[in-house]
Design a protein around this motif. Structure first.
Motif, short mmCIF file in Angstrom:
data_model
loop_
_atom_site.label_atom_id
_atom_site.label_comp_id
_atom_site.label_asym_id
_atom_site.label_seq_id
_atom_site.Cartn_x
_atom_site.Cartn_y
_atom_site.Cartn_z
N SER A 101 -52.68 25.65 48.86
CA SER A 101 -51.96 26.21 47.73
C SER A 101 -51.07 25.10 47.17
O SER A 101 -50.59 24.26 47.93
N ILE A 151 -55.17 29.64 45.65
CA ILE A 151 -54.76 30.00 47.01
C ILE A 151 -53.37 30.64 46.98
O ILE A 151 -53.07 31.53 47.78
N LEU A 180 -59.40 34.73 49.01
CA LEU A 180 -59.59 33.64 49.98
C LEU A 180 -61.05 33.53 50.42
O LEU A 180 -61.57 32.43 50.57
N GLY A 182 -52.24 28.05 53.52
CA GLY A 182 -51.91 29.12 52.58
C GLY A 182 -50.75 29.97 53.05
O GLY A 182 -49.91 29.54 53.85
#
Length: 160
Positions: A53, A80, A88, A106
């Protein structure tokens, strides 16, 4: 065979004044990330690639893992951030097949949800927890519900 390492970001500050996306890691979070990367290295669980992310706390966590494991910096995947289980699974199924071992950094609840979805195993996923899942498949697109086997799980407190 494909291997997926799920990593929840390390402890981040909850101080006011930071938008959620820009919350930095606490000093203890940086320390936990280094400890967990060291444990992965000890067990030779070293991914070829990290995806993360783009939030500050996940990229910072990914950077610690990259440095300690001597692998390239994480590739940022904006979806993410705030991803749930289905998001996901979509992201994982689109990973590059030339890489057989990928780490995904994440957030919860998505990391815990996808861990259960892929393995059928329920674990709490505290900050900086890691879970290694093996799949008897040749392409990331072939992952499916409970198709993975949880082969390694650990947390900074060592209750894996």
């Amino acid at each position: 065979m494909k291997k997926l390492l799920l990593i929840r970001h390390a402890k981040a500050t909850h101080e006011t004044g930071y938008p959620d996306f820009e919350r930095p890691l606490k000093p203890s979070g940086l320390q936990d990330a280094a400890i967990m990367a060291g444990r992965l290295k000890q067990h030779s669980h070293i991914p070829q690639l990290l995806v993360s992310s783009p939030s500050l706390r996940t990229i910072s966590t990914a950077n610690v893992f990259s440095q300690h494991l001597s692998i390239p910096a994480a590739e940022e995947i904006s979806s993410i951030y705030e991803a749930g289980q289905d998001d996901l699974v979509d992201i994982i199924s689109q990973l590059i097949d030339t890489h057989n071992f990928i780490g995904l950094v994440g957030h919860n609840p998505g990391i815990g949800q996808v861990l259960y979805h892929l393995t059928g195993k329920i674990h709490s996923v505290p900050p900086c927890a890691v879970a290694l899942i093996e799949f008897d498949i040749d392409t990331w697109a072939a992952i499916s519900d409970k198709s993975g086997k949880l082969v390694y799980y650990d947390t900074p407190k060592g209750n894996g």
